[in-house]
Enzyme design. Structure first.
Site, mmCIF file in Angstrom:
data_model
loop_
_atom_site.group_PDB
_atom_site.id
_atom_site.type_symbol
_atom_site.label_atom_id
_atom_site.label_comp_id
_atom_site.label_asym_id
_atom_site.label_seq_id
_atom_site.Cartn_x
_atom_site.Cartn_y
_atom_site.Cartn_z
ATOM 1 N N SER A 124 0.834 -1.202 0.000
ATOM 2 C CA SER A 124 0.000 0.000 0.000
ATOM 3 C C SER A 124 0.872 1.257 0.000
ATOM 4 C CB SER A 124 -0.969 -0.084 1.182
ATOM 5 O OG SER A 124 -1.966 0.887 1.094
ATOM 6 N N ASP A 160 -10.213 -4.046 -5.236
ATOM 7 C CA ASP A 160 -9.590 -3.072 -4.330
ATOM 8 C C ASP A 160 -10.316 -1.727 -4.434
ATOM 9 O OD1 ASP A 160 -7.907 -1.276 -3.024
ATOM 10 O OD2 ASP A 160 -6.088 -2.313 -3.666
ATOM 11 N N HIS A 213 -8.141 -4.655 -0.888
ATOM 12 C CA HIS A 213 -6.861 -3.996 -0.606
ATOM 13 C C HIS A 213 -5.988 -4.845 0.315
ATOM 14 C CE1 HIS A 213 -4.416 -0.437 -1.021
ATOM 15 N NE2 HIS A 213 -4.207 -0.388 0.285
#
Ligand code: MLT
Length: 207
Positions: A109, A159, A190
């Site tokens: 991320s 996501d 995610h």
């Protein structure tokens, strides 16, 4: 053995490896994580590798990050560029201190986003990168010589933070600069899944 040091510019943990054939892993956590977050993932996917795991210096409330954002998916590019160079300088200092070859970044991320920025702005800092749930961050990315650098991009088709087209755009950008990009799209959101772990292990065994 783990230790936290501050004299390389960033708080971090370094775990020396036991397998000299493995490249070191640079572990880069997501928003709200810290230097301990990805250690067990690193041990699982690259047993015996040295692990170098810094904590992002930017705070969003109480949540550490590697660079500032103005809103979800809207980045402070000036800060991103500054923090990317700061991280590259940290890697150089840590490599000298621990006597390491260039590491492979394993970022999740926000950590994956700064790893992609490292590839574009300071390509010499990394031997390659595994980018988990990354997206493009620089409006006008520079040309970078990434010839043959291995990059694994793992994105989630569901996501809500990284639209599928963004992940495709990042894969195309890195490939256009010469990187050997492997982009796998998972039926996930995610968060990381067992499938990510299997693909990571396999890719790290080959790179
Ligand atoms: C970022 O801010 O880098 C991305 O939106 C991912 C995140 O950390 O939520």
């Amino acid at each position: 053995m783990t230790e936290t040091q501050t004299d390389t510019g960033l708080i971090h943990v370094f775990e020396p490896g036991t397998d000299p054939a493995r490249k070191p892993l640079l572990l880069l956590h997501g928003t709200g994580g810290d230097e301990r977050d990805l250690l067990s993932l690193g041990r699982t996917v690259a047993p015996g590798a040295s692990l170098l795991s810094p904590r992002g210096k930017v705070l969003e409330g109480a949540a550490p990050r590697f660079f500032r954002r103005l809103a979800e998916g809207v980045f402070d590019e000036q800060d991103l560029i500054h923090r990317t160079h700061e991280l590259a300088d940290f890697i150089a200092a840590a490599r000298a201190r621990y006597d390491l070859p260039a590491p492979i970044a394993l970022g999740f991320s926000n950590g994956a986003n700064i790893a992609a920025s490292l590839l574009l702005l300071r390509p010499e800092a990394l031997a390659g990168a595994a980018l988990l749930r990354a997206m493009p961050t620089l409006g006008e990315p520079p040309r970078a010589d990434l010839t043959g650098k291995p990059v694994l991009l793992l994105s989630g088709l569901l996501d809500p933070i990284v639209p599928a087209t963004s992940a495709d755009g990042l894969a195309a950008l890195l490939a256009a600069n010469g990187a050997a990009v492997e982009h796998r799209k998972l039926p996930s959101g995610h968060g990381l899944t067992q499938a990510d772990i299997g693909l990571l292990k396999d890719w790290l065994n080959r790179n």
